[in-house]
Design an enzyme around this catalytic site. Structure first.
Site, PDB file in Angstrom:
ATOM      1  N   LYS A   1       0.922  -1.224   0.028  1.00 47.79           N
ATOM      2  CA  LYS A   1      -0.018   0.064   0.134  1.00 47.79           C
ATOM      3  C   LYS A   1       0.679   1.179  -0.106  1.00 47.79           C
ATOM      4  CE  LYS A   1      -3.843  -2.520   2.011  1.00 47.79           C
ATOM      5  NZ  LYS A   1      -4.634  -2.899   3.139  1.00 47.79           N
TER       6      LYS A   1
ATOM      7  N   GLN B   1      -4.850  -1.746   9.240  1.00 47.32           N
ATOM      8  CA  GLN B   1      -4.832  -3.085   8.765  1.00 47.32           C
ATOM      9  C   GLN B   1      -5.409  -4.239   9.546  1.00 47.32           C
ATOM     10  OE1 GLN B   1      -3.661  -3.506   5.626  1.00 47.32           O
ATOM     11  NE2 GLN B   1      -4.310  -5.644   5.526  1.00 47.32           N
TER      12      GLN B   1
ATOM     13  N   ASP C   1     -11.387   2.264   3.286  1.00 49.98           N
ATOM     14  CA  ASP C   1     -11.801   0.618   3.231  1.00 49.98           C
ATOM     15  C   ASP C   1     -13.172   0.431   2.979  1.00 49.98           C
ATOM     16  OD1 ASP C   1      -9.484  -1.143   3.389  1.00 49.98           O
ATOM     17  OD2 ASP C   1      -9.294  -0.535   5.693  1.00 49.98           O
TER      18      ASP C   1
END
Ligand code: GUN
Length: 283
Positions: free
Chosen positions: A52, A96, A119
């Protein structure tokens, strides 16, 4: 003869679109930014976070990494998220998953400001997606939709079978396919006679989390096969949920693992970060 769906090519195309827009903003002295939080030492999470960050570099998005110790308390993590929510220099926030067991993932997801939730994990963003009026779409499912679009695969009226019902992939995948007028069936570990569903599918989306679970006998001739899985087989080799070598002989289109859906998830994350920038700056 099957056609390989090249996620590396399509993700490069999407990231390039993002990069052009980010560069144009930079010329006006504006910065697009993403905060990435990782807690603990999960090796897979470390790889994902590094990828990322690399994608941020490639697109010109400024990334801030917060690597927290495994023993970080829930309270400390929530305090960091609060600070990032209030920081106008931060456009997107990503924590995460999975988190260490002593931290409540739902609480953490809910703590991220909705307008920074790149997300698309928060309930209101998930709800907006289902209603078809949304800013953020879930990264992996949206990545699948972009792959299909890039290869001119129209799902309208097609019989699409998703295997997996997770909040991150299966459920939002159903939403995005329905939005495009597909006929959608969601199968999962309790589904009886799974093959009866998959054999009737024109599009199969495998998000099971079991190495090479989908075999050639489960797939009809000419099916489009999208493999969202990232597993290690018994020899430690990276593989998908689909037995690629046998299934490719029946498929019209098929994604490889690696190089299929994985890079697309990250490309969509970059797009969502740009969306978050536009939300913060009045669109
Ligand atoms: N863990 C596995 N996939 C994801 C993802 O897309 N986002 C986050 N934040 N964590 C994950």
């Amino acid at each position: 003869m099957y056609k390989l769906i090249d996620g590396k090519e399509v993700s490069a195309f999407i990231k390039n679109q993002v990069r052009e827009e980010v560069e144009a903003l930079k010329k006006q002295g504006k910065t697009v930014s993403l905060a990435v939080i990782i807690v603990g030492n999960n090796p897979a999470s470390r790889v994902y976070v590094n990828n990322k960050k690399k994608a941020c570099e490639a697109t010109g998005i400024k990334s801030y990494e917060y690597a927290l110790d495994e023993n970080t308390s829930e309270q400390e993590l929530l305090a960091l998220i609060k600070e990032l929510n209030e920081n106008s220099e931060i456009n997107g926030i990503l924590c995460q998953l999975p988190l260490p067991k002593h931290i409540d993932e739902k609480k953490v997801i809910d703590a991220i400001a909705a307008e920074k939730d790149v997300d698309c994990f928060r309930a209101e963003n998930v709800g907006k997606m289902w209603l078809g009026d949304y800013d953020f779409a879930a990264c992996t499912p949206k990545g699948v939709m972009l792959l299909l679009e890039y290869y001119g695969i129209d799902v309208c009226g097609k019989n699409c079978v998703i295997i997996g019902r997770s909040n991150i992939v299966g459920k939002p995948m159903a939403s995005l396919l329905i939005e495009k007028s597909a006929t959608v069936t969601v199968c999962h570990s309790k589904t009886k006679n799974l093959s009866e569903f998959t054999r009737n599918a024109e599009v199969i989306i495998a998000a099971v989390g079991r190495p090479r679970f989908i075999t050639a006998d489960m797939v009809s001739d000419g099916a489009v096969v999208i493999d969202v899985g990232i597993n290690r087989d018994e020899n430690g080799k990276l593989c998908g949920d689909v037995d690629f070598e046998s299934v490719k002989e029946k498929a019209s289109y098929i994604t490889p693992v690696p190089g299929g859906c994985g890079p697309m998830t990250i490309a969509v994350l970059m797009r969502n970060t740009l969306v978050a920038y536009h939300i913060a700056n009045g669109k």
